[in-house]
Design a protein around this motif. Structure first.
Motif, PDB file in Angstrom:
ATOM      1  N   GLY A  69       0.991   9.912   0.761  1.00  0.00           N
ATOM      2  CA  GLY A  69       0.006   9.924   1.834  1.00  0.00           C
ATOM      3  C   GLY A  69      -0.964   8.767   1.811  1.00  0.00           C
ATOM      4  O   GLY A  69      -1.113   8.052   0.806  1.00  0.00           O
ATOM      5  N   ARG A 127      -5.214  11.223  11.646  1.00  0.00           N
ATOM      6  CA  ARG A 127      -3.937  10.963  10.972  1.00  0.00           C
ATOM      7  C   ARG A 127      -4.146  10.686   9.478  1.00  0.00           C
ATOM      8  O   ARG A 127      -3.294  11.007   8.655  1.00  0.00           O
ATOM      9  CB  ARG A 127      -3.216   9.790  11.634  1.00  0.00           C
ATOM     10  N   TYR A 128      -5.276  10.085   9.151  1.00  0.00           N
ATOM     11  CA  TYR A 128      -5.587   9.812   7.744  1.00  0.00           C
ATOM     12  C   TYR A 128      -5.831  11.124   7.000  1.00  0.00           C
ATOM     13  O   TYR A 128      -5.322  11.333   5.891  1.00  0.00           O
ATOM     14  CB  TYR A 128      -6.817   8.902   7.675  1.00  0.00           C
ATOM     15  N   ARG A 167       5.486   8.116   2.235  1.00  0.00           N
ATOM     16  CA  ARG A 167       6.216   9.263   1.681  1.00  0.00           C
ATOM     17  C   ARG A 167       7.228   8.849   0.624  1.00  0.00           C
ATOM     18  O   ARG A 167       7.359   9.497  -0.409  1.00  0.00           O
ATOM     19  CB  ARG A 167       6.917  10.005   2.818  1.00  0.00           C
ATOM     20  N   SER A 226      -2.696  13.011   6.197  1.00  0.00           N
ATOM     21  CA  SER A 226      -1.680  12.290   5.417  1.00  0.00           C
ATOM     22  C   SER A 226      -1.773  12.638   3.929  1.00  0.00           C
ATOM     23  O   SER A 226      -2.222  11.847   3.100  1.00  0.00           O
ATOM     24  CB  SER A 226      -1.840  10.781   5.634  1.00  0.00           C
ATOM     25  N   GLU A 259       4.194  14.664   6.723  1.00  0.00           N
ATOM     26  CA  GLU A 259       2.846  14.222   7.099  1.00  0.00           C
ATOM     27  C   GLU A 259       2.432  12.972   6.328  1.00  0.00           C
ATOM     28  O   GLU A 259       1.526  12.248   6.730  1.00  0.00           O
ATOM     29  CB  GLU A 259       1.821  15.345   6.842  1.00  0.00           C
ATOM     30  N   CYS A 260       3.087  12.712   5.192  1.00  0.00           N
ATOM     31  CA  CYS A 260       2.728  11.570   4.344  1.00  0.00           C
ATOM     32  C   CYS A 260       3.261  10.240   4.871  1.00  0.00           C
ATOM     33  O   CYS A 260       2.906   9.185   4.344  1.00  0.00           O
ATOM     34  CB  CYS A 260       3.239  11.790   2.924  1.00  0.00           C
ATOM     35  N   GLU A 261       4.163  10.265   5.853  1.00  0.00           N
ATOM     36  CA  GLU A 261       4.708   9.015   6.392  1.00  0.00           C
ATOM     37  C   GLU A 261       3.589   8.090   6.868  1.00  0.00           C
ATOM     38  O   GLU A 261       2.594   8.556   7.417  1.00  0.00           O
ATOM     39  CB  GLU A 261       5.648   9.312   7.566  1.00  0.00           C
TER      40      GLU A 261
END
Length: 311
Positions: A119, A80-81, A108, A84, A103-105
């Motif tokens: 991210g 997930r990192y 974001r 991001s 994806e940055c949540e």
């Protein structure tokens, strides 16, 4: 097998000796030990915190010297990192700048403004400041600052292809209008450097950080120390001190921070594993060759005796 052994063992010895001739020194400045000068910086009340660590170079560093920062127990390889980030935003896309990828949540948007750069990778960017000084001699305690070069530390393709600032007229601040800085950053992306060609998304410290590491213990290039001339070593033997502006917290996840000074050779940085691997494989191949030679000799003699008796 003998040929493989005879080829691999000398290559391994050569690589191992070359690796050992590379000068390298590591300074851990995490500050978890009570006696460490950086121990005071673990307290969140001390901001900003500056600490100084003295050290000695027993032997001079010849040639160009590379300064790295190293982190331990930091998992940049978490799925997930790694995801991001928004590569379109980092490439200067105007629409992605104001509408970052989901994806940055959760990094974001902040205060109803899009985050640039968005991210988790960008939000956790390393932001300690390291300065190096040489103490010429005890009679003259005035330190000599070592010139640290901040350009040329990122991959050429990253600097000129993958990362670009938003297009448009006006200052860089105006081109980032309508965005906000990442939550953990002290200043916005357009204030990372005073030089235009090293600011914003093309800041080389930022680019180096965004190339995620594969292992939880890693090092990233921080500065270059170029050799001035062939008559004097780049870093002469003697007393030095490292001045640290301590901003980056690692104590909460049992991480470690260190500064590394190293030279390089034709094979790159210090890496004894490659030489040991060649020597090991060559030795195993040579040993297998000896075993097969003994087996061959033994059973050939037995076979010849059996043939003679049968005849």
């Amino acid at each position: 097998f003998f040929i493989v052994g005879l080829i691999f063992i000398p290559i391994g010895i050569g690589i191992f000796v070359t690796s050992n001739n590379i000068r390298e020194i590591e300074i851990d400045y995490t500050g978890t030990e009570p006696s460490s000068p950086c121990n005071k910086c673990l307290s969140p009340d001390v901001t900003p915190c500056v600490c100084t660590i003295n050290f000695t170079l027993e032997k001079a560093f010849e040639g160009n010297v590379f300064m790295y920062y190293g982190l331990s127990n930091f998992y940049q390889n978490h799925r997930r990192y790694v995801k991001s980030r928004d590569d379109s935003q980092l490439n200067g896309d105007s629409s992605a700048l104001l509408n970052p990828s989901k994806e940055c949540e959760p990094y974001r948007r902040n205060e109803d403004l899009p985050v640039a750069p968005c991210g988790a990778i960008a939000n956790s960017m390393f932001n300690d400041t390291l300065e190096l000084f040489l103490i010429a001699n005890e009679s003259d305690p005035t330190p000599t600052p070592i010139r640290l070069i901040k350009k040329g530390i990122a991959w050429w393709t990253d600097k000129h292809v993958k990362f670009r600032n938003p297009p448009g007229e006006g200052t860089l601040e105006e081109r980032f209008k309508g965005t906000t800085k990442p939550i953990n950053w002290l200043k916005p992306v357009y204030m990372l450097d005073s030089e235009e060609d090293n600011n914003g998304f093309i800041n080389e410290d930022f680019i180096v950080w965004m190339r995620t590491a594969a292992l939880p213990t890693f090092r990233k290039l921080y500065r270059l120390i170029e050799r001035k001339n062939d008559l004097h070593p780049t870093l002469p033997a003697g007393q030095y001190y490292l001045n640290i502006t301590y901003n980056y917290p690692v104590h909460s996840f049992d991480g470690r921070k260190r500064m590394i000074l190293t030279t390089v050779s034709w094979m790159g940085g210090k890496n004894p594993f490659l030489g040991i691997a060649y020597i090991t494989v060559g030795s195993i191949a040579f040993l297998v060759g000896v075993v097969l030679l003994v087996i061959n000799h033994k059973y050939r003699s037995t076979s010849n005796t059996a043939d003679t008796v049968a005849f």
